[in-house]
Enzyme design. Structure first.
Site, mmCIF file in Angstrom:
data_model
loop_
_atom_site.group_PDB
_atom_site.id
_atom_site.type_symbol
_atom_site.label_atom_id
_atom_site.label_comp_id
_atom_site.label_asym_id
_atom_site.label_seq_id
_atom_site.Cartn_x
_atom_site.Cartn_y
_atom_site.Cartn_z
ATOM 1 N N HIS A 42 0.899 -1.067 0.059
ATOM 2 C CA HIS A 42 0.078 -0.185 -0.064
ATOM 3 C C HIS A 42 0.912 1.237 0.059
ATOM 4 O O HIS A 42 0.557 2.209 -0.649
ATOM 5 C CB HIS A 42 -1.012 0.056 1.295
ATOM 6 C CG HIS A 42 -1.896 -1.076 1.334
ATOM 7 N ND1 HIS A 42 -1.932 -2.047 2.290
ATOM 8 C CD2 HIS A 42 -3.010 -1.322 0.434
ATOM 9 C CE1 HIS A 42 -2.826 -2.941 2.008
ATOM 10 N NE2 HIS A 42 -3.472 -2.439 1.161
ATOM 11 N N ARG B 92 -4.383 -10.047 3.729
ATOM 12 C CA ARG B 92 -4.807 -11.766 4.158
ATOM 13 C C ARG B 92 -3.440 -12.453 4.856
ATOM 14 O O ARG B 92 -3.650 -13.554 5.291
ATOM 15 C CB ARG B 92 -5.389 -12.187 3.171
ATOM 16 C CG ARG B 92 -6.890 -11.671 3.122
ATOM 17 C CD ARG B 92 -7.631 -12.237 1.811
ATOM 18 N NE ARG B 92 -8.936 -12.071 1.762
ATOM 19 C CZ ARG B 92 -9.571 -11.117 0.812
ATOM 20 N NH1 ARG B 92 -8.674 -10.435 0.161
ATOM 21 N NH2 ARG B 92 -10.784 -10.630 0.864
HETATM 22 N N1 LIG Z 1 1.739 -6.449 -2.540
HETATM 23 C C1 LIG Z 1 1.371 -5.355 -3.111
HETATM 24 N N2 LIG Z 1 1.764 -4.640 -4.102
HETATM 25 C C2 LIG Z 1 1.368 -3.706 -4.898
HETATM 26 N N3 LIG Z 1 0.015 -3.265 -4.439
HETATM 27 C C3 LIG Z 1 -0.729 -3.980 -3.713
HETATM 28 C C4 LIG Z 1 -0.020 -5.023 -2.864
HETATM 29 N N4 LIG Z 1 -1.185 -5.438 -2.093
HETATM 30 C C5 LIG Z 1 -2.095 -4.650 -2.373
HETATM 31 N N5 LIG Z 1 -1.914 -3.659 -3.331
HETATM 32 C C6 LIG Z 1 -2.887 -2.777 -3.781
HETATM 33 O O1 LIG Z 1 -3.370 -2.113 -3.005
HETATM 34 C C7 LIG Z 1 -4.691 -1.703 -3.018
HETATM 35 C C8 LIG Z 1 -5.552 -1.872 -1.830
HETATM 36 O O2 LIG Z 1 -5.771 -3.540 -1.562
HETATM 37 P P1 LIG Z 1 -6.325 -4.149 -0.384
HETATM 38 O O3 LIG Z 1 -6.416 -3.069 0.738
HETATM 39 O O4 LIG Z 1 -7.312 -5.139 -0.815
HETATM 40 O O5 LIG Z 1 -4.842 -4.839 0.280
HETATM 41 P P2 LIG Z 1 -4.425 -6.265 -0.187
HETATM 42 O O6 LIG Z 1 -3.224 -6.687 0.416
HETATM 43 O O7 LIG Z 1 -4.793 -6.580 -1.584
HETATM 44 O O8 LIG Z 1 -5.584 -7.330 0.763
HETATM 45 P P3 LIG Z 1 -6.025 -8.531 0.112
HETATM 46 O O9 LIG Z 1 -5.413 -8.979 -0.825
HETATM 47 O O10 LIG Z 1 -5.720 -9.410 1.537
HETATM 48 O O11 LIG Z 1 -7.772 -7.992 0.326
HETATM 49 C C9 LIG Z 1 -5.092 -2.582 -4.396
HETATM 50 O O12 LIG Z 1 -4.969 -1.572 -5.498
HETATM 51 C C10 LIG Z 1 -4.175 -3.597 -4.313
HETATM 52 O O13 LIG Z 1 -3.903 -3.937 -5.669
HETATM 53 N N1 BAL Z 2 -7.556 -6.524 -2.702
HETATM 54 C C1 BAL Z 2 -8.939 -7.091 -3.437
HETATM 55 C C2 BAL Z 2 -10.092 -6.803 -2.043
HETATM 56 C C3 BAL Z 2 -10.695 -8.231 -1.984
HETATM 57 O O1 BAL Z 2 -9.970 -8.995 -2.013
HETATM 58 O O2 BAL Z 2 -11.819 -8.073 -1.488
#
Ligand SMILES: Nc1ncnc2c1ncn2[C@@H]1O[C@H](COP(=O)(O)OP(=O)(O)OP(=O)(O)O)[C@@H](O)[C@H]1O
Ligand code: BAL
Ligand SMILES: CC(C)(CO)[C@@H](O)C(=O)[O-]
EC number: 6.3.2.1
Length: 313
Positions: free
Chosen positions: A43, A218
């Protein structure tokens, strides 16, 4: 690196819109980074990309933290989605570049005569319109099908709709999404094109742990053993890319190999697809820009990852 600075926390959508309009009136470019919180370096890399957005004007950065119920089916993990708002605020302050955090309690109009997610027939965790509640959806009809759309039936409908709502509230000039959620990024790009949102979408590279695991909120739910096994995702993707660059470009063979590796390490494969990068149309042979996308379960955690390959470059 910028000195730590507390962002302003905004919970009300009218206040958010007014904040954004004020920044615009000051001559700033408004950049938004939508998230569901429980922030990690992935993020924070999106925030760096927002700060670096090509703009002649100073950039005002808004990070949104909102776990959107409508993108979760009742059988999915909304109830256990991790959160740590205080920790998120500390991380955002430490960047020194985030101006505001939009953290609304709820972004949906809830009508009378609610039908709860737990009651029969609900398809998402939003209590949907049995009465006069929310009933308007944005759908990107072809791109939302397949891959994550096949196993998460309301996911892209929920994402496209909430992102549209965030865009209408914040009215940003720039929005940053991670390529970790590759299909999501492409769905948003297509939505912005088709619905004439005047917003530049930046797709930001995947940030990984030192051992290759794609960062994800996650991941916190993985046991030590599951986490070790889940390394097979990034390893098999890197192997596939190395093979493709050496001439092993038959997609059936590549996919079978990845499925076999993930299964042997204890993963349960949701999908492995090799698709053209922009259209997400499956290909049989790698001879242009493609992306290998994977979703697999390790224990109770569904992880996604991908790798872009262009054998011509
Ligand atoms: N490892 C990563 N590298 C680059 N961008 C990321 C990464 N993890 C998440 N993002 C981006 O952050 C933004 C918010 O995603 P989110 O808050 O769902 O987090 P996440 O780590 O993807 O969580 P989860 O996959 O567990 O839902 C999205 O645009 C997602 O693609
Ligand atoms: N990063 C995608 C949010 C979701 O899995 O619901
Ligand atoms: C884009 C998003 C914030 C919409 O809820 C979410 O799907 C996410 O965090 O990737």
């Amino acid at each position: 690196m910028a000195a730590p600075r507390e962002p302003e926390v905004i919970r009300d959508k009218a206040a958010m819109r007014a904040w954004s309009r004020r920044r615009r009136a000051e001559g700033k470019t408004v950049a938004v980074v939508p998230t569901m919180g429980y922030l990690h370096q992935g993020h924070l890399s999106l925030i760096s990309a927002a700060a670096a957005a090509a703009s002649a004007d100073p950039v005002a950065i808004v990070v949104t933290i909102y776990v959107n119920p409508s993108q979760f089916a009742p059988s999915e993990d909304l109830a256990t989605y991790p959160s740590d708002f205080a920790g998120d605020l500390r991380k955002l302050a430490s960047t020194g570049v985030v101006d505001a955090v939009f953290n609304p309690p709820d972004l949906y109009v809830r009508g009378a005569g609610r039908r709860g997610a737990a009651s029969g027939g609900a398809i998402s965790c939003l209590e949907e319109a049995a009465g006069d509640g929310h009933e308007t959806w944005v759908r990107v009809e072809r791109l939302e099908k397949g891959m994550c759309g096949a196993s998460r039936p309301v996911f892209f409908r929920g994402v496209a709709t909430i992102v549209s709502k965030l865009f209408n509230i914040i009215e940003p000039d720039v929005a940053v999404f991670g390529k970790k959620d590759y299909q999501q990024w492409r769905v948003i790009c297509r939505m912005v094109r088709d619905l004439d949102f005047a917003i530049e979408i930046i797709g930001s590279e995947i940030v990984r742990e030192a051992d290759g695991l794609a960062m994800s909120s996650r991941n916190v739910h993985l046991s030590r053993e599951e986490r070790e096994k889940a390394l097979s995702i990034s390893r098999s993707l890197v192997d596939a890319r190395t093979g493709a660059l050496k001439g092993n470009t038959d997609c059936k063979q590549i996919k079978n190999k990845i499925v076999q590796t993930l299964t042997e390490t204890g993963g349960q494969v949701d999908y492995v697809e090799i698709v053209e990068q922009e259209s997400l149309v499956p290909v049989e042979q790698i001879d242009g820009p493609v992306v290998i996308c994977v979703a697999a379960w390790f224990g109770k955690v569904r992880l996604i990852d991908n790798i872009e390959i262009d054998t011509r470059s």
